[in-house]
Motif scaffolding. Sequence first.
Motif, short mmCIF file in Angstrom:
data_model
loop_
_atom_site.label_atom_id
_atom_site.label_comp_id
_atom_site.label_asym_id
_atom_site.label_seq_id
_atom_site.Cartn_x
_atom_site.Cartn_y
_atom_site.Cartn_z
N ARG A 55 -27.16 -37.69 -33.27
CA ARG A 55 -26.41 -37.74 -32.00
C ARG A 55 -27.35 -37.54 -30.81
N HIS A 56 -28.31 -36.66 -30.97
CA HIS A 56 -29.29 -36.43 -29.91
C HIS A 56 -30.09 -37.71 -29.64
N LEU A 57 -30.47 -38.41 -30.69
CA LEU A 57 -31.23 -39.64 -30.52
C LEU A 57 -30.39 -40.74 -29.88
N VAL A 58 -29.11 -40.77 -30.22
CA VAL A 58 -28.21 -41.73 -29.56
C VAL A 58 -28.16 -41.46 -28.06
N ASP A 59 -28.10 -40.17 -27.70
CA ASP A 59 -28.08 -39.82 -26.27
C ASP A 59 -29.35 -40.29 -25.57
N ILE A 60 -30.48 -40.16 -26.25
CA ILE A 60 -31.74 -40.62 -25.65
C ILE A 60 -31.74 -42.13 -25.51
N GLN A 61 -31.23 -42.82 -26.51
CA GLN A 61 -31.14 -44.28 -26.40
C GLN A 61 -30.28 -44.69 -25.22
N ASN A 62 -29.18 -43.99 -25.02
CA ASN A 62 -28.23 -44.38 -23.97
C ASN A 62 -28.65 -43.91 -22.59
N ASP A 63 -29.15 -42.69 -22.52
CA ASP A 63 -29.39 -42.06 -21.21
C ASP A 63 -30.87 -41.85 -20.89
N GLY A 64 -31.73 -42.11 -21.85
CA GLY A 64 -33.14 -41.86 -21.62
C GLY A 64 -33.48 -40.39 -21.83
N LEU A 65 -34.73 -40.04 -21.55
CA LEU A 65 -35.20 -38.67 -21.66
C LEU A 65 -35.62 -38.20 -20.27
N GLY A 102 -34.14 -38.83 -17.62
CA GLY A 102 -33.97 -39.97 -16.72
C GLY A 102 -34.90 -41.13 -16.97
N MET A 103 -35.82 -41.01 -17.94
CA MET A 103 -36.78 -42.07 -18.23
C MET A 103 -36.30 -42.90 -19.42
N PRO A 104 -36.13 -44.22 -19.25
CA PRO A 104 -35.72 -45.06 -20.37
C PRO A 104 -36.74 -44.98 -21.51
N ILE A 105 -36.25 -44.95 -22.74
CA ILE A 105 -37.13 -44.80 -23.90
C ILE A 105 -36.91 -45.98 -24.84
N PRO A 106 -37.99 -46.67 -25.24
CA PRO A 106 -37.87 -47.78 -26.22
C PRO A 106 -37.73 -47.21 -27.63
N LEU A 107 -36.59 -46.61 -27.89
CA LEU A 107 -36.39 -45.83 -29.11
C LEU A 107 -35.50 -46.55 -30.11
N SER A 108 -35.91 -46.50 -31.36
CA SER A 108 -35.05 -46.90 -32.47
C SER A 108 -35.12 -45.79 -33.51
N PHE A 109 -34.04 -45.60 -34.25
CA PHE A 109 -34.09 -44.58 -35.29
C PHE A 109 -33.28 -45.03 -36.50
N TYR A 110 -33.64 -44.43 -37.62
CA TYR A 110 -33.06 -44.80 -38.91
C TYR A 110 -32.67 -43.53 -39.64
N ILE A 111 -31.51 -43.54 -40.26
CA ILE A 111 -30.98 -42.36 -40.93
C ILE A 111 -31.05 -42.56 -42.43
N LYS A 112 -31.88 -41.75 -43.07
CA LYS A 112 -32.00 -41.82 -44.53
C LYS A 112 -32.70 -40.58 -45.03
N SER A 113 -32.13 -39.92 -45.99
CA SER A 113 -32.80 -38.81 -46.64
C SER A 113 -33.78 -39.36 -47.68
N THR A 114 -34.98 -38.84 -47.68
CA THR A 114 -36.02 -39.35 -48.57
C THR A 114 -36.65 -38.18 -49.33
N PRO A 115 -37.26 -38.46 -50.48
CA PRO A 115 -37.83 -37.38 -51.30
C PRO A 115 -39.18 -36.87 -50.82
N SER A 116 -39.84 -37.59 -49.91
CA SER A 116 -41.16 -37.15 -49.46
C SER A 116 -41.47 -37.80 -48.12
N SER A 117 -42.50 -37.27 -47.46
CA SER A 117 -42.92 -37.85 -46.19
C SER A 117 -43.46 -39.26 -46.37
#
Length: 238
Positions: free
Chosen positions: A62-72, A74-89
């Motif tokens: 939800r925080h990342l969605v806010d950044i996508q919509n409103d920036g950080l 006030g600064m627009p951010i070229p942000l994309s994010f993906y949601i997935k639990s993984t077993p390792s880095s």
Amino acid sequence: MRFEIIAAGEGSRLAKEGVKEPKPLVRIHGEALIDRLIRIFMNNGATAISVICNDIYTDVSRHLVDIQNDGLHGMPIPLSFYIKSTPSSMHSFYELSKHMHEPEPFILTTVDTIFKEEEFSEYVKAFKEQLAKGYDGVMGVTDFIDDEKPLYVGTNGNMDINGFYDEPHDTRYISGGIYGLAPQDIDTLKRCMERGESRMRNFQRALVAEKRRLKAWNFSKVLDIDHKSDIQKAEEFL
């Protein structure tokens, strides 16, 4: 330049010690860890920022969605994010790599990596310079050791990397969890996944085994936020 953030860990040690926020939202001097990285990346010419987070903590997405919509701030951010639990880095890195459609260099970090901003800017500059010289990657290292399971980095006199070790091996440096990589390194990652390997240190070892040209760049200090006490250490450091 692209920047990638692994933020898919569960932060279980922090939770057990009473930290209520998921790790990406833990604050250092009032700034969430993930916001700090995004801000620093933007200050260093980010053209795209990608994040992978797990499906456990919806506050992060939800925080990342806010950044996508409103920036950080006030600064627009070229942000994309993906949601997935993984077993390792390394698995998280592999998921991020699936969305790197353009063959371009990138810098990858975990969300809890703490470093001096001015040093990071020098590192980005050095990464670009070494790519121009034909290197395949520049790894952030440090001779400050405050890690439960450090990855020791072998170097020669020119700071070329010749090995990664679980134990001290006549080495001065450990990995700082900051990876500047060329597009061809993704092929090495794919081969690691095909072999069923995991952990970022095994990917780094594979880079050496495949004779990728890697340079080490020394940060004065790099901290990770694994325990509640690390938050205070980070605030004092910064």
